[in-house]
Design a protein around this motif. Sequence first.
Motif, PDB file in Angstrom:
ATOM      1  N   UNK A 130       0.755  -1.137   0.048  1.00  0.00           N
ATOM      2  CA  UNK A 130       0.149  -0.155   0.087  1.00  0.00           C
ATOM      3  C   UNK A 130       0.919   1.484   0.139  1.00  0.00           C
ATOM      4  N   UNK A 131       2.078   0.930   0.158  1.00  0.00           N
ATOM      5  CA  UNK A 131       2.971   2.321   0.005  1.00  0.00           C
ATOM      6  C   UNK A 131       4.288   1.896  -0.671  1.00  0.00           C
ATOM      7  N   UNK A 132       4.968   3.281  -1.081  1.00  0.00           N
ATOM      8  CA  UNK A 132       6.338   3.023  -1.594  1.00  0.00           C
ATOM      9  C   UNK A 132       7.156   3.637  -0.602  1.00  0.00           C
ATOM     10  N   UNK A 133       8.180   2.748  -0.174  1.00  0.00           N
ATOM     11  CA  UNK A 133       9.146   3.167   0.803  1.00  0.00           C
ATOM     12  C   UNK A 133      10.219   3.648   0.260  1.00  0.00           C
ATOM     13  N   UNK A 134      10.472   5.024   0.386  1.00  0.00           N
ATOM     14  CA  UNK A 134      11.739   5.738   0.082  1.00  0.00           C
ATOM     15  C   UNK A 134      12.603   6.105   1.164  1.00  0.00           C
ATOM     16  N   UNK A 135      12.461   5.375   2.185  1.00  0.00           N
ATOM     17  CA  UNK A 135      13.340   5.652   3.425  1.00  0.00           C
ATOM     18  C   UNK A 135      14.847   5.397   3.216  1.00  0.00           C
ATOM     19  N   UNK A 136      15.748   6.385   3.721  1.00  0.00           N
ATOM     20  CA  UNK A 136      17.294   5.854   3.612  1.00  0.00           C
ATOM     21  C   UNK A 136      17.293   4.596   4.750  1.00  0.00           C
ATOM     22  N   UNK A 137      18.384   3.797   4.230  1.00  0.00           N
ATOM     23  CA  UNK A 137      18.390   2.602   4.971  1.00  0.00           C
ATOM     24  C   UNK A 137      18.615   2.938   6.795  1.00  0.00           C
ATOM     25  N   UNK A 138      18.162   2.105   7.517  1.00  0.00           N
ATOM     26  CA  UNK A 138      18.593   2.338   8.900  1.00  0.00           C
ATOM     27  C   UNK A 138      20.147   2.083   9.109  1.00  0.00           C
ATOM     28  N   UNK A 139      20.512   2.966  10.266  1.00  0.00           N
ATOM     29  CA  UNK A 139      21.971   3.228  10.359  1.00  0.00           C
ATOM     30  C   UNK A 139      22.281   1.384  10.902  1.00  0.00           C
ATOM     31  N   UNK A 140      23.680   0.952  10.793  1.00  0.00           N
ATOM     32  CA  UNK A 140      23.972  -0.177  11.210  1.00  0.00           C
ATOM     33  C   UNK A 140      24.010  -0.184  12.806  1.00  0.00           C
ATOM     34  N   UNK A 141      23.739  -1.126  13.306  1.00  0.00           N
ATOM     35  CA  UNK A 141      23.384  -1.584  14.829  1.00  0.00           C
ATOM     36  C   UNK A 141      25.116  -1.743  15.204  1.00  0.00           C
ATOM     37  N   UNK A 142      25.459  -1.003  15.991  1.00  0.00           N
ATOM     38  CA  UNK A 142      26.840  -0.853  17.034  1.00  0.00           C
ATOM     39  C   UNK A 142      26.691  -1.917  18.106  1.00  0.00           C
ATOM     40  N   UNK A 143      27.274  -2.755  18.254  1.00  0.00           N
ATOM     41  CA  UNK A 143      27.367  -3.387  19.437  1.00  0.00           C
ATOM     42  C   UNK A 143      28.307  -2.584  20.566  1.00  0.00           C
ATOM     43  N   UNK A 144      27.572  -2.121  21.569  1.00  0.00           N
ATOM     44  CA  UNK A 144      28.288  -1.461  22.782  1.00  0.00           C
ATOM     45  C   UNK A 144      29.437  -2.106  23.600  1.00  0.00           C
TER      46      UNK A 144
END
Length: 137
Positions: free
Chosen positions: A95-109
Amino acid sequence: MAVPENRPRPEPGHTEQSTVRVDSWIWSVRLAKTRSQAATACRGGHVRINDERAKPAQHVRVGDEVRVRQGERERIVVVKRLLSKRVGAPVAVECYLDNSPPPPPRVEAPAPAGLRDRGTGRPTKRERRQVDRLRGL
């Protein structure tokens, strides 16, 4: 006697209307967990339609760009189909076209220094002194 037409049935949640409330649409396509969370996001200024702040009762049309800020991430979607009821995830994605930037990579603390593994017991006096030295006490 009237004979019923054999019309194709619309998909679940699909509406024949030309507009739908933005809080309802955000909830329907699963960008928010509840409709009240979607309305709260609208009131808080986290939802924009075509680069203008949206109120919960504002209507969205096919082709509108909806920006929803979720924490650190901003979802940018273009409305392809209007929904008034919540649908399953596979239908919602169509129902939608996603133009979102990719999520930032997860950094293990890294694990903080001075914490003991769970269940290793109470530290000895020598270990407590080492921890105090690490903390600068």
